[in-house]
Design an enzyme around this catalytic site. Structure first.
Site, PDB file in Angstrom:
ATOM      1  CG  ASN A 176      -1.984   6.701   1.908  1.00  0.00           C
ATOM      2  OD1 ASN A 176      -1.744   6.659   0.716  1.00  0.00           O
ATOM      3  ND2 ASN A 176      -2.287   5.605   2.603  1.00  0.00           N
TER       4      ASN A 176
ATOM      5  N   GLY B 149       0.835  -1.199   0.000  1.00  0.00           N
ATOM      6  CA  GLY B 149       0.000   0.000   0.000  1.00  0.00           C
ATOM      7  C   GLY B 149       0.863   1.240   0.000  1.00  0.00           C
TER       8      GLY B 149
ATOM      9  CB  THR C 108      -1.996  -0.560  -3.724  1.00  0.00           C
ATOM     10  OG1 THR C 108      -3.198  -0.135  -4.411  1.00  0.00           O
ATOM     11  CG2 THR C 108      -0.878   0.437  -3.976  1.00  0.00           C
TER      12      THR C 108
ATOM     13  CE1 TYR D  83     -10.057   6.830  -5.422  1.00  0.00           C
ATOM     14  CE2 TYR D  83      -9.408   7.447  -7.646  1.00  0.00           C
ATOM     15  CZ  TYR D  83      -9.079   7.031  -6.371  1.00  0.00           C
ATOM     16  OH  TYR D  83      -7.755   6.820  -6.049  1.00  0.00           O
TER      17      TYR D  83
END
Length: 254
Positions: free
Chosen positions: A92, A19, A193, A158
């Site tokens: 993040n 990640g 990720t 998003y």
């Protein structure tokens, strides 16, 4: 000497491996930072912190729901109580709920914006308050996306959130420049990720067409984003604020 020696850094969404948050925490610790790793998955955050400590770095983990203002107050308060300062914030934590427009629910929309945009506001506001109190400046790094720069099918909610992060960061940069507090956004492209894997499954019909937009032809590594974050957190970027930094294998160049 490390590039972040003695600096105190908070990185949200740091439990997932691979990640962006965990990779950033590892790089920061390698360069001498005291790293606080937070995540709703407190046990996962602790595992990342333990790995950093085992490698000789300084890291602590805290459970943290980034959509809770009370949790932000608790986390920032714990950092101030323990170290008296916060030099670096990396916002993040994020999720990717990818659907075509007609398939979205209001709940999908609100969740996406709550995690990906509201949390950035909560964290930045509190970090700036502490940084101003200490009076030695700081660096805020907000993780956006290439979807915050151009349209990608299936990413309406998003993109709205990540586009918001981009412009929010510029305004914060202007408001905080006189205090020596820098604020920049980072825009990853297709990065390998765990979240990318979930997004791929969630939006399989558009995945191949999106990958075809990557001129370099492959996914990036979380380390590619971590190294950009490291640069922006360091004094090497002391004259850089309000910028947007794209790490995407060339997607946005088209």
């Amino acid at each position: 000497m490390g590039r972040l020696d003695g600096k105190v850094a908070l990185i949200t969404g740091g439990a997932s491996v691979p990640g962006l948050g965990s990779a950033t925490a590892q790089r920061f610790a390698e360069e001498g930072a005291i790293v606080f790793i937070t995540d709703r998955d407190g046990d996962g955050a602790e595992r990342v912190a333990a790995d950093i400590r085992a490698a000789g770095g300084k890291a602590e983990a805290l459970p943290h729901d980034v959509v809770s203002e009370a949790d932000w107050d608790r986390v920032i308060g714990a950092i101030e109580a323990g170290h008296g300062r916060l030099d670096i914030l990396v916002n993040n934590a994020g999720i990717a709920v990818l659907r075509m427009l007609e398939e979205f629910t209001t709940a999908d929309w609100k969740l996406q914006n709550s995690v990906n945009l509201d949390s950035v506001f909560y964290g930045t506001q509190r970090a700036v308050k502490l940084m101003r109190k200490v009076g030695e400046g700081g660096s805020i790094i907000n993780i956006s996306s290439v979807a915050g720069l151009f349209g990608v099918q299936g990413c309406s909610a998003y993109a709205a959130a990540k586009g918001g992060v981009r412009l929010f960061s510029k305004v914060v940069a202007l408001e905080c420049a006189k205090d020596g507090i820098r604020c920049n956004s980072v825009h990853p492209g297709m990065i390998l990720t765990n979240m990318q894997g979930v997004a791929q499954e969630d939006n399989a019909d558009n995945f191949d067409s999106t990958m075809a937009l990557v001129p370099m032809g492959y996914m990036g590594s979380p380390l590619d984003i971590a190294n950009m974050n490291l640069f922006l957190a360091s004094d090497e970027a002391r004259y850089i604020t309000g910028g947007e930094f794209v790490v995407d294998g060339g997607m946005a160049a088209q």
